[in-house]
Design an enzyme around this catalytic site. Structure first.
Site, PDB file in Angstrom:
ATOM      1  N   ASP A   5       0.846  -1.195   0.134  1.00 53.68           N
ATOM      2  CA  ASP A   5       0.177   0.082  -0.073  1.00 53.68           C
ATOM      3  C   ASP A   5       0.822   1.444   0.132  1.00 53.68           C
ATOM      4  OD1 ASP A   5      -2.191  -1.666   0.290  1.00 53.68           O
ATOM      5  OD2 ASP A   5      -1.987  -1.639   2.399  1.00 53.68           O
ATOM      6  N   HIS A  38      -5.359  -3.536   5.414  1.00 50.53           N
ATOM      7  CA  HIS A  38      -4.694  -3.825   4.081  1.00 50.53           C
ATOM      8  C   HIS A  38      -5.846  -4.432   3.384  1.00 50.53           C
ATOM      9  CE1 HIS A  38      -1.731  -5.011   1.440  1.00 50.53           C
ATOM     10  NE2 HIS A  38      -1.717  -6.396   1.638  1.00 50.53           N
TER      11      HIS A  38
END
Length: 452
Positions: free
Chosen positions: A180, A207
């Site tokens: 990310d 996530h």
């Protein structure tokens, strides 16, 4: 030239762009064993390559249910420091883990088109539980980097396993959210027209989907981006995995970028273990920065793993809204992992089928296999159903010539088997009837294929 670039990339930290090999080379005699569980898969293979290039690794242990000896032989020819060994099958898992300082877990199956998050969770949860039990037994003091999705649930599962074994240390368990961060840096650099090597963007939350919250208000170097641009960048970061799956037309997921991100975070963990000061990365860890038990934020890494969980600082109004919006979903995902582990210890399944402890199958799309119980109380009808469900899927696969590794048996049959195991004998018998239908359908296909 390529090897030099890869080595250089592995040495980048969150606060610096490129640093020399000497800066992160291990002290003389420093021995660090890294184990990769799921090393023959789509993430595992490139991750194995990248960890072989890391000068801090002295021993690289590659484990998978199958295919690992070939991966290990291939990687071992690279002229870098680490000694490489491959291990295949559950009976070699202990040897693969013993003495490990760092365990990286990319094992599991990726999410594919048509697969719900629940489908993915049910498969990977069992894999993570099995591997975590082995870690607790063979290398309880190792740092554990969890890549297997859904990270928001698999990290709590691993934590519960370690607690049940009396070896839990919250400083040593990480959910790897570095991809990310990597995506946020890349997308921000493109929009702000700055050198991506100089960019840092903290990413907090979780996530998956909206639980991923990039803090572009804290991005460096700063850029004057509009509110619409920030919203678009946030959405793209959250949907980065879907973007890759769609670009690969459903035939793959983000394996290469995930391997790169996993190698970056593993590098940071090794630096911390080796005493390199001021190593800071974002990770999904046990945390008190919010009311949630696990949360992704910046953490300071050291010789025992997490030295300090850092707060996320000042947020923009947009980011404050995003933070509140993500909490409900993240809390649900965390609780789902905890409840799954509790139920796995006291299964309520009352069926002829009992799950075998799931293990990783490289690139396999299939659900866990089931085997019949041998209890004398099982009825004749259920025994017949068990034989049908055990034998017919493979027969169907053969008859329809679906014998490749990606389609060894009909996935819909296995999925029906999974749910029938939860619903009891009646559902099992209904599933058996449906499976016979599949066999008849396969015979008809065969006839159509070869008739004059």
């Amino acid at each position: 030239m390529t090897a030099a670039l890869l080595r250089s990339a592995l040495r980048r930290s969150a606060a610096a762009s490129y640093m020399s090999i000497r800066a992160f080379a291990s002290p003389p005699g420093q021995q660090r064993k890294v184990a990769i569980l799921g090393a023959a898969g789509g993430i595992g293979q490139p991750l194995s390559l990248l960890m072989k290039l890391n000068p801090m690794v002295s021993h690289l242990s590659l484990y998978d249910i199958a295919g690992t000896p070939g991966v290990a032989a291939d990687v071992s020819h690279i002229n870098t420091r680490s000694e490489v060994k491959g291990y295949a099958g559950e009976d070699q898992l202990g040897a693969a883990l013993e003495g490990s300082d760092l365990v990286i877990i990319p094992a599991g199956v990726p999410r594919k088109p048509g697969m719900t998050r629940d489908d993915l969770f049910e498969i990977n949860a069992g894999i993570v539980k099995s591997l975590s039990e082995a870690i607790a037994k063979y290398c309880p003091n190792a740092l554990v980097n969890m890549i297997s999705n859904p990270v928001n649930s698999t990290v709590p599962i691993a934590a519960e396993v370690f607690k049940s074994k009396g070896v839990y240390d919250e400083r040593r368990l990480f959910g790897v959210t570095t991809l990310d961060v990597v995506r946020a840096r890349t997308f921000y650099a493109g929009k702000a027209n700055v050198n991506v090597a100089d960019v840092d963007v903290p990413v907090i939350g979780g996530h998956a989907g909206i639980t991923i919250l990039p803090l572009f208000s804290q991005a460096t170097p700063s850029a004057n981006l509009s509110a619409d641009e920030i919203t678009a960048l946030t959405k793209r970061t959250q949907d980065g995995g879907t973007e890759v799956v769609e670009a690969k037309a459903g035939k793959g997921s983000a394996t290469l970028s995930m391997a790169y991100a996993g190698a970056l975070f593993a590098d940071a963990c090794l630096k911390g273990l080796n005493g390199v000061p001021n190593v800071v990365e974002c990770a999904f860890v046990q945390s008190t920065v919010t009311e949630l038990p696990f949360f992704a934020s910046k953490v300071k890494l050291g010789k025992n793993g997490v030295e300090e969980v850092l707060g996320f600082g000042s947020l923009s109004d947009y980011e404050k809204q995003g933070l509140e919006a993500l909490k409900t979903e993240l809390k649900s995902s965390i609780e789902k992992g905890v409840k799954w582990h509790a139920n796995s210890k006291n299964p309520k399944i009352n069926s002829v089928y009992e799950p075998i402890k799931p293990t990783f199958r490289p690139l396999s799309p299939h659900l866990p296999i089931y085997k019949p119980q041998t209890s004398s109380t099982v009825s004749i009808t259920n025994r017949v159903s068990a034989v049908i469900l055990t034998a017919v899927p493979l027969s169907y696969a053969f008859l329809t010539l679906k014998v490749g590794p990606m389609c060894l048996a009909n996935e819909s049959v296995y999925q029906a088997m999974y749910y029938s195991a939860k619903l009891g004998p009646i559902a099992l018998q209904v599933t058996a009837i449906a499976t016979v239908y599949h066999l008849v359908h396969g015979l008809h296909d065969l006839y159509q294929m070869f008739r004059p």
